[in-house]
Design a protein around this motif. Structure first.
Motif, mmCIF file in Angstrom:
data_model
loop_
_atom_site.group_PDB
_atom_site.id
_atom_site.type_symbol
_atom_site.label_atom_id
_atom_site.label_comp_id
_atom_site.label_asym_id
_atom_site.label_seq_id
_atom_site.Cartn_x
_atom_site.Cartn_y
_atom_site.Cartn_z
ATOM 1 N N THR A 259 57.198 5.370 68.076
ATOM 2 C CA THR A 259 57.316 6.496 67.147
ATOM 3 C C THR A 259 56.359 6.319 65.980
ATOM 4 O O THR A 259 56.200 5.223 65.429
ATOM 5 N N VAL A 260 55.706 7.417 65.604
ATOM 6 C CA VAL A 260 54.695 7.399 64.547
ATOM 7 C C VAL A 260 55.079 8.414 63.479
ATOM 8 O O VAL A 260 55.304 9.590 63.789
ATOM 9 N N VAL A 283 54.196 8.190 73.074
ATOM 10 C CA VAL A 283 53.937 8.111 71.634
ATOM 11 C C VAL A 283 54.373 9.428 71.009
ATOM 12 O O VAL A 283 53.824 10.485 71.334
ATOM 13 N N ALA A 284 55.370 9.371 70.146
ATOM 14 C CA ALA A 284 55.904 10.564 69.488
ATOM 15 C C ALA A 284 55.462 10.562 68.028
ATOM 16 O O ALA A 284 55.858 9.676 67.253
ATOM 17 N N VAL A 285 54.622 11.537 67.655
ATOM 18 C CA VAL A 285 54.055 11.613 66.310
ATOM 19 C C VAL A 285 54.722 12.754 65.560
ATOM 20 O O VAL A 285 54.857 13.860 66.093
ATOM 21 N N LEU A 299 55.212 2.967 63.557
ATOM 22 C CA LEU A 299 53.914 2.982 62.879
ATOM 23 C C LEU A 299 53.918 4.096 61.850
ATOM 24 O O LEU A 299 54.401 5.196 62.118
ATOM 25 N N VAL A 300 53.401 3.798 60.664
ATOM 26 C CA VAL A 300 53.202 4.833 59.647
ATOM 27 C C VAL A 300 51.700 5.014 59.457
ATOM 28 O O VAL A 300 50.959 4.034 59.298
ATOM 29 N N VAL A 301 51.243 6.273 59.497
ATOM 30 C CA VAL A 301 49.837 6.591 59.266
ATOM 31 C C VAL A 301 49.707 7.310 57.934
ATOM 32 O O VAL A 301 50.385 8.317 57.687
#
Length: 504
Positions: A259-260, A283-285, A299-301
């Motif tokens: 998860t993003v 991958v779930a954004v 993950l943090v963007v």
């Protein structure tokens, strides 16, 4: 086949960009030498062209639809908002000024001539030029200074196809009202309508379309159905609303999802960087503005920003800065790109963009940044851990000092900083390098403890983009009267179209 067309919209985000891309792709598949053109764009999503300037991302996508490299010729004027009142003015790919609405007027005569010359040059070189309007042609308060809508159409005698988004409601009134509010000479160029994002049975809409033709004397050339398969290379940040998913998450290859959380900054720039991640199965954004949504993200963007210092203050005010500090202490993955990379450092010296001077960064990377008056605009390539990468840079901020190792070796030298599970870089488009993205996601998954996550080996971001362009062309061919569209491009606006009057 020779000619030109202007695609205008009843509102911003009505679908002008995707309609232009679809028409361009359809014509290119037929062997027509076609080019896109947007006289004036307002967007913080831009790309670096082969000729070394920057243009709106939508025009880069439209160029690819035509089988062309992006060029500053396709978007000669770009406004990049840095606040509610001021924007950076980019002319033929180069930033020349920062302007407000009133002082922008002093540029208008020169810009009008520049736009006319550029369009004439493209029309001489290509068989067909498909132009995109900006906002709505019904902004009559701006008609005298208009470069991209009816001002362009009048100067070049372009027929206008008016697009309305039915998702917003009231589309028939939008189409009628847009025509009716225009001056008679401008009305004469509005030659037909196109409905976008329709859901349901089109036969239920037909009586309304027939009545619209009776009232206006103009046909509806087609009704494009809604599809959520079109999402890559968004024109601007309108779609990046809080808690909105990016793309259509597909089931994972392995047993774990990744998860993003992509932080939706107020002045977000080049938000499309995260779309490469959303192309990956498993991958779930999602766009977030609430610090609580960072807690369960793998993950943090932190993306780019057109107002780095202001958006950094917003991170602190909302509590996201504290949440990022907690993640860093726990060794949980964070990626900063461009402005987001700069925010992760210890200190920002900005006398250019905000005029704030020395500002403390988040302190998660050992990095000092200074904003320079000259803007870095370039394509770049190199390697990360021996894997080829490429992308582009658009930024004023420059690295004064970094105590952390770089993780990219580019043609211009070392780039980016890394500390444990925190990565930062100025390079946009990095994650579109497929082999690198796969290798890096394995690192992210390991750092996040997602041992069951696996990457697919056949995902190509360029392939996804090409498939979406072909889908757009397919929708145009299936749902639009292409014979009528072709005649409009070749012959121009019909003679003696009815003039509508607004009742009193």
């Amino acid at each position: 086949m020779r000619g030109a067309l202007l695609v205008a919209g009843t509102t911003s985000d009505a679908g002008k960009s995707v309609v232009v891309a679809g028409i361009c792709r359809m014509l290119a598949r037929q062997g027509v030498r076609v080019a896109p053109f947007k006289a004036q764009n307002m967007s913080n999503n831009s790309v670096v062209t082969l000729d070394g300037g920057e243009i709106g991302r939508a025009q880069a996508l439209q160029a690819r639809a035509c089988g062309l490299e992006p060029s500053v010729r396709f978007n000669p004027v770009l406004l990049k908002p840095g606040s509610d009142r001021r924007s950076q003015l980019v002319v033929r790919g180069t930033a020349i000024d920062t302007v407000g609405a009133r002082d922008y007027f002093r540029h208008r005569t020169r810009l009008r001539e520049l736009v006319a010359d550029e369009l004439a040059s493209l029309r001489a070189e290509f068989d067909v030029v498909i132009c995109e309007g900006a906002g709505s042609p019904a902004e009559i308060n701006l008609r005298d200074t208009d470069l991209a809508n009816m001002g362009l159409a009048q100067a070049a005698r372009l027929p206008v196809l008016l697009v309305g988004d039915i998702d917003r409601g009231g589309v028939l009134a939008h189409l009628f009202g847009t025509v009716a509010i225009l001056e008679p000479e401008d009305q004469q160029l509005i030659s037909g309508f196109l409905i976008n994002k329709f859901r349901g049975d089109v036969e239920l809409l037909t009586p309304g379309l027939d009545r619209l033709t009776e009232l206006t004397g103009r046909p509806t050339l087609g009704v494009l159905p809604y599809t959520d398969e079109l999402w890559i290379d968004a024109e601007d940040s309108l779609g990046t609303v809080a808690d909105a998913p990016v793309g259509r998450p597909r089931p994972p290859v392995g047993t774990d999802w990744l998860t993003v959380a992509a932080i939706r900054l107020p002045r977000i720039s080049n938000s499309t960087d995260v779309e490469a991640l959303a192309c990956e199965p498993g991958v779930a954004v999602r766009w977030v503005t609430d610090p609580s949504r960072l807690a369960d993200a793998d993950l943090v963007v932190l993306p780019g920003s057109k107002s780095t210092v202001s958006d950094l203050e917003w991170l602190r005010r909302t509590g996201i800065a504290a949440a990022l500090a907690d993640r860093a202490k726990a060794g949980r993955p964070i990626l900063g790109v461009c402005g987001g990379y700069q925010m992760l450092g210890r200190r920002i010296l900005d006398r250019v963009e905000s005029g704030a001077g020395a500002v403390a960064g988040l302190g998660l990377l050992d990095l000092d940044i200074e904003f320079a008056a000259a803007k870095t605009v370039c394509r770049n390539a190199g390697a990360a851990a021996g894997i080829p990468v490429r992308g582009y840079e658009i930024h004023h901020g420059r690295v004064l000092r970094s105590g952390d190792p770089s993780w990219l070796r580019l043609e211009s030298g070392p780039e980016g900083s890394v500390r444990e599970a925190i990565w930062g870089t100025h390079l946009h488009g990095l994650l579109e390098s497929d082999d690198f993205r796969r290798a890096w996601l394995r690192q992210v998954a390991a750092a996040a403890g997602r041992t069951g996550f696996a990457v697919a080996e056949d995902v190509s971001v360029a392939g996804v983009r090409a498939a979406q362009l072909d889908l757009l062309a397919d929708l145009i061919e299936k749902h639009v009267d292409t014979d009528r569209l072709t005649r409009l491009i070749e012959s121009g606006a019909p003679d003696r179209l009815p003039t509508l009057t607004v009742g009193h």
